[in-house]
Scaffold this active site. Structure first.
Site, PDB file in Angstrom:
ATOM      1  N   PHE A   1      68.414  71.633  58.564  1.00  0.00           N
ATOM      2  CA  PHE A   1      69.772  71.672  57.755  1.00  0.00           C
ATOM      3  C   PHE A   1      69.505  70.281  56.784  1.00  0.00           C
ATOM      4  CE2 PHE A   1      70.850  68.499  60.744  1.00  0.00           C
ATOM      5  CZ  PHE A   1      71.402  67.738  60.298  1.00  0.00           C
ATOM      6  N   LYS A   2      68.709  69.559  57.026  1.00  0.00           N
ATOM      7  CA  LYS A   2      68.538  68.114  56.293  1.00  0.00           C
ATOM      8  C   LYS A   2      67.940  68.711  55.130  1.00  0.00           C
ATOM      9  CE  LYS A   2      68.910  65.621  60.472  1.00  0.00           C
ATOM     10  NZ  LYS A   2      68.424  64.848  61.650  1.00  0.00           N
ATOM     11  N   ASP A   3      67.126  69.543  54.686  1.00  0.00           N
ATOM     12  CA  ASP A   3      66.643  69.920  53.428  1.00  0.00           C
ATOM     13  C   ASP A   3      67.552  69.856  52.723  1.00  0.00           C
ATOM     14  OD1 ASP A   3      63.892  70.152  54.116  1.00  0.00           O
ATOM     15  OD2 ASP A   3      64.394  72.265  54.906  1.00  0.00           O
TER      16      ASP A   3
ATOM     17  N   THR B   1      64.366  65.122  60.638  1.00  0.00           N
ATOM     18  CA  THR B   1      64.613  64.222  59.498  1.00  0.00           C
ATOM     19  C   THR B   1      63.434  63.726  58.898  1.00  0.00           C
ATOM     20  OG1 THR B   1      66.733  63.158  60.104  1.00  0.00           O
ATOM     21  CG2 THR B   1      65.147  61.865  58.699  1.00  0.00           C
TER      22      THR B   1
END
Length: 406
Positions: A111-113, A149
């Site tokens: 999701f951090k993309d 991350t």
């Protein structure tokens, strides 16, 4: 649009400054001095926008004069062109009342993309603009990771001009896939560092580097963890996108409750900011694994570190202290700890910074602090929480993996 530190010693900072600095010089996290007011017709005017268009409108509310609307749009379009679907974060319905917001369509399936593709482009844009005015501007990005991350940061920053990135990860405590994603990127500006210890040990090293003022200036340190405000800002977009998707499929009265796996509190904090901007939300639900400091806080009102980090099947959530919780705590302090007799907004903000700094000092020296009953009740009005142990994690995965799709 200006930003202040949660700990009160830094204020009046521009969006560009807080993006490039990451962590405030006093050890606090940057927050907007005032939240923007969305257009009165946003629920209708934005209802049919694509994800990049919606992200552009939201991000533009927070950048002040540092970026034009056109520049924001160009950066957003460039960032999400790397995703494998034009929807970027599509919503999939599981049953009549349950949906999944798919946040795995970026380059590293994390999701951090969503945030880190954007942050990498922001870094490059601001540095190139500064170098066009006076050369020599570079950024040394230092980050800590428990898994997702690191790989997302590396894929967001690989090959970026004027940026070097150093990612610290705990040896043996990240998934094999994520370790491979990080350590097989051979771009010259990417550097992986394996640390004996836990994610919190890695994060402590990063915070210590940022606390050394001379070292920080000499090497132009920048942050890629969710302590960087731009990470939170970019993630606000998919809460609004999910809201509109739900309204399109279920009608104008549909009200979402978001259940969010939470480690460092950055993802669900974006949901809190979305709600604070006026997004209708039934509840924000914090889902933790055995490292449950957030769940325990909402049960007791005491924020207390465990003696050590438990290694679980969800290593990206194996975190002792949730750094981003400091931002939410600042709002609790301002609204529910500062005496009601203090009416001046700036004075309330200053008093909130003092209270927050005291809490963080107690956490560091004594390992815990407690908030007032009023503040705890206010937190419970925003968040629910739950804890999932290893056995329940495995059984849930097994049940869904063996389930025949309908």
């Amino acid at each position: 649009m200006n930003y202040r530190s949660t700990r009160g010693q830094v204020s009046g900072q521009s969006f560009e400054s807080v993006v490039l600095e990451g962590l405030a010089a006093d050890g606090g996290l940057f927050i907007p001095e005032q939240l923007p007011t969305l257009p009165a017709d946003w629920q209708t005017a934005w209802a049919e926008l694509s994800f990049p268009e919606l992200a552009t409108e939201l991000i533009a509310q927070f950048v002040g004069t540092d970026l034009s609307h056109t520049e924001v749009s160009q950066l957003v379009q460039k960032s999400y062109a790397t995703f494998d679907t034009p929807e970027v974060t599509p919503m999939v319905q599981l049953d009549a009342r349950t949906h999944v917001l798919e946040l795995f369509h970026g380059p590293t399936f994390a999701f951090k993309d969503v945030a880190l593709q954007f942050l990498g482009n922001l870094f490059e844009f601001f540095l190139e603009r500064r170098n066009a005015q006076s050369g020599g501007h570079r950024l040394t990005v230092v980050g800590a990771t428990s898994g997702d991350t690191g790989s997302a940061a590396i894929y967001g920053l690989r090959g970026k001009k004027n940026v070097e990135v150093f990612i610290l990860h705990p040896r043996g405590r990240v998934s094999a896939v994520q370790e491979a994603q990080m350590t097989t990127v051979l771009d010259e500006n990417v550097h992986n560092v394996s640390i004996e210890g836990t994610f919190d040990d890695c994060q402590d090293i990063v915070k210590e580097l940022f606390s050394r003022a001379e070292f920080r200036r000499e090497h132009s340190l920048g942050a890629v963890n969710s302590i960087n405000w731009a990470r939170i800002l970019a993630q606000i977009s998919y809460y609004f996108y999910a809201f509109f998707a739900l309204r399109r499929s279920h009608g104008a009265d549909a009200l979402p409750a978001f259940v969010v796996p939470s480690g460092n509190f950055g993802d669900i904090l974006a949901g809190f900011y979305a709600q604070s901007l006026g997004l209708p939300v039934a509840k924000l639900v914090i889902a933790t694994n055995a490292n449950d400091i957030l769940n325990r806080f909402l049960r007791t009102g005491t924020y207390e570190k465990d003696a050590s980090v438990a290694a679980t099947p969800s290593p990206a959530m194996d975190i002792l202290v949730s750094s981003n919780f400091e931002r939410f705590l600042w709002y609790l302090a301002r609204d529910h700890e500062v005496p009601s007799s203090v009416v001046d907004p700036e004075e309330r903000a200053a008093r909130a910074c003092e209270i927050l700094a005291q809490w963080m000092d107690r956490l560091k020296t004594a390992g815990s602090f407690s908030v007032s009953p009023a503040a705890l009740d206010a937190a419970r009005q925003v968040f629910w929480s739950g804890r999932c142990g290893d056995a329940e994690t495995y059984s849930t995965i097994a049940a869904h993996y063996s389930h025949e799709p309908s």
